[in-house]
Motif scaffolding. Sequence first.
Motif, PDB file in Angstrom:
ATOM      1  N   MET A   1       7.171  -4.906  -5.897  1.00  0.00           N
ATOM      2  CA  MET A   1       6.059  -4.002  -6.193  1.00  0.00           C
ATOM      3  C   MET A   1       6.456  -2.569  -5.859  1.00  0.00           C
ATOM      4  O   MET A   1       7.113  -2.320  -4.846  1.00  0.00           O
ATOM      5  CB  MET A   1       4.816  -4.401  -5.392  1.00  0.00           C
ATOM      6  N   ASN A   3       5.987   0.628  -4.229  1.00  0.00           N
ATOM      7  CA  ASN A   3       5.190   1.072  -3.085  1.00  0.00           C
ATOM      8  C   ASN A   3       5.131   2.580  -2.955  1.00  0.00           C
ATOM      9  O   ASN A   3       4.676   3.097  -1.931  1.00  0.00           O
ATOM     10  CB  ASN A   3       5.739   0.465  -1.791  1.00  0.00           C
ATOM     11  N   GLU A  45     -10.060   3.862  -5.442  1.00  0.00           N
ATOM     12  CA  GLU A  45     -10.074   2.709  -6.339  1.00  0.00           C
ATOM     13  C   GLU A  45     -10.016   3.139  -7.804  1.00  0.00           C
ATOM     14  O   GLU A  45      -9.386   2.453  -8.631  1.00  0.00           O
ATOM     15  CB  GLU A  45     -11.310   1.858  -6.069  1.00  0.00           C
ATOM     16  N   ALA A  48      -6.470   4.214  -8.629  1.00  0.00           N
ATOM     17  CA  ALA A  48      -5.630   3.018  -8.708  1.00  0.00           C
ATOM     18  C   ALA A  48      -5.874   2.253 -10.004  1.00  0.00           C
ATOM     19  O   ALA A  48      -4.924   1.776 -10.650  1.00  0.00           O
ATOM     20  CB  ALA A  48      -5.906   2.118  -7.505  1.00  0.00           C
ATOM     21  N   GLU A  49      -7.136   2.148 -10.408  1.00  0.00           N
ATOM     22  CA  GLU A  49      -7.471   1.420 -11.625  1.00  0.00           C
ATOM     23  C   GLU A  49      -6.912   2.129 -12.863  1.00  0.00           C
ATOM     24  O   GLU A  49      -6.330   1.491 -13.749  1.00  0.00           O
ATOM     25  CB  GLU A  49      -8.985   1.279 -11.734  1.00  0.00           C
ATOM     26  N   LYS A  52      -3.106   2.059 -12.784  1.00  0.00           N
ATOM     27  CA  LYS A  52      -2.566   0.706 -12.633  1.00  0.00           C
ATOM     28  C   LYS A  52      -1.720   0.593 -11.362  1.00  0.00           C
ATOM     29  O   LYS A  52      -0.548   0.171 -11.382  1.00  0.00           O
ATOM     30  CB  LYS A  52      -1.767   0.299 -13.874  1.00  0.00           C
ATOM     31  N   ARG A  53      -2.359   0.945 -10.272  1.00  0.00           N
ATOM     32  CA  ARG A  53      -1.712   0.899  -8.960  1.00  0.00           C
ATOM     33  C   ARG A  53      -2.540   0.031  -8.018  1.00  0.00           C
ATOM     34  O   ARG A  53      -3.693  -0.312  -8.300  1.00  0.00           O
ATOM     35  CB  ARG A  53      -1.629   2.318  -8.361  1.00  0.00           C
ATOM     36  N   ASP A  54      -1.974  -0.310  -6.887  1.00  0.00           N
ATOM     37  CA  ASP A  54      -2.716  -0.932  -5.796  1.00  0.00           C
ATOM     38  C   ASP A  54      -3.435   0.191  -5.053  1.00  0.00           C
ATOM     39  O   ASP A  54      -2.812   1.200  -4.697  1.00  0.00           O
ATOM     40  CB  ASP A  54      -1.746  -1.658  -4.863  1.00  0.00           C
ATOM     41  N   TRP A  55      -4.736   0.045  -4.830  1.00  0.00           N
ATOM     42  CA  TRP A  55      -5.489   1.138  -4.211  1.00  0.00           C
ATOM     43  C   TRP A  55      -4.947   1.508  -2.839  1.00  0.00           C
ATOM     44  O   TRP A  55      -5.107   2.639  -2.374  1.00  0.00           O
ATOM     45  CB  TRP A  55      -6.975   0.800  -4.124  1.00  0.00           C
ATOM     46  N   ARG A  56      -4.279   0.567  -2.194  1.00  0.00           N
ATOM     47  CA  ARG A  56      -3.716   0.862  -0.874  1.00  0.00           C
ATOM     48  C   ARG A  56      -2.538   1.826  -0.953  1.00  0.00           C
ATOM     49  O   ARG A  56      -2.142   2.412   0.072  1.00  0.00           O
ATOM     50  CB  ARG A  56      -3.294  -0.453  -0.199  1.00  0.00           C
ATOM     51  N   THR A  57      -1.975   1.992  -2.144  1.00  0.00           N
ATOM     52  CA  THR A  57      -0.898   2.970  -2.325  1.00  0.00           C
ATOM     53  C   THR A  57      -1.433   4.291  -2.872  1.00  0.00           C
ATOM     54  O   THR A  57      -0.643   5.136  -3.302  1.00  0.00           O
ATOM     55  CB  THR A  57       0.185   2.415  -3.283  1.00  0.00           C
ATOM     56  N   CYS A  58      -2.757   4.452  -2.859  1.00  0.00           N
ATOM     57  CA  CYS A  58      -3.400   5.681  -3.355  1.00  0.00           C
ATOM     58  C   CYS A  58      -4.237   6.315  -2.247  1.00  0.00           C
ATOM     59  O   CYS A  58      -5.481   6.321  -2.308  1.00  0.00           O
ATOM     60  CB  CYS A  58      -4.262   5.375  -4.574  1.00  0.00           C
TER      61      CYS A  58
END
Length: 323
Positions: A1, A3, A45, A48-49, A52-58
């Motif tokens: 993934m 990161n 969120e 991220a949406e 197309k990312r994981d919200w934890r990386t934003c």
Amino acid sequence: MDNKLTRIGVFYDGNYFLHVSNYYTYQHSRKARLSVSGLHQFIRESVAEIEKRDWRTCPIVDAHYFRGRLSAADAQRTNKLFADRQFDDILMKEGVVTHYLPVKQKISGRVEKGIDVWYALECYELAVLKRYDVVCLIASDGDYVPLIRKLNTLGIRVMLLSWDFEFNDDAGQPRATRTSQDLLEEVTYPLAMHELIDNRLRRTDPQVNNLFVKSDPTASNGANGVDQSSAPSRVGGPLNGRFDTTTDDGADDDPEQVYESVIKFLKSGYGFVAYPPNNLFFHQTDMVNADFAELREGDAVQFNKVRISDERTVAKNVVRVLN
């Protein structure tokens, strides 16, 4: 993934944020203030949406709030000193850096001067120094178009959270808030928050519901730090000392009964008296013994409750109680 972080900077036009929050508190069916923490989670969120990312990386690596501010003496005189400090606590808890300039007193009233320029300059300077990937603006003014164009030259994607709404105020005057079309056309990710919030398919969506401060029966009406005032223990009660906590449907109202409470909110030409479950509207012509311009939020008043329609009760014959 992957990161790699998508770094977000958030910038609030404080006066606009206050205006929108007041709309949802006093005019909208939700009757709740916007939540700063909920808004930040929504921004993460949403980025991220879209990307197309994981919200934890934003992460939101910076958040800044800009607004004109009353002097300490004026805030104390209008019973807003505690509310200002409480809202500062909320912003501080969420890691939001505050930027205030003194409100200027003009013949036409109090006005903000220089805030939008400072907002734009600070945003651009921080974007250059900290190299945000996404800048989120909470604003509606077309004056920010040059800022967005400058951010675009840096390769920064700009998200705009905006609200459009209209309503008739309690004086019967139409009010409308519209976002600059030029602003919407320049940003990378325009989000029409009013549509998202009012979309029936999303009314039970926790992402949307978390945008609002949860109701707390032990908290004052200014839970998000705006328009608060302290009230005596018998606020909303008749002068015989009985405090009525039942629903105020007006069925048993005696128009001659005198009640005592405090002024909760003042606007140009009208205000609201604190009374459960909803504050009571009064017009400046309803004042008996004082000039409306001399009133301050928190002033004790006596009044009659008068039903003017099946769904509306107002305060009449309002008397300012002098110490």
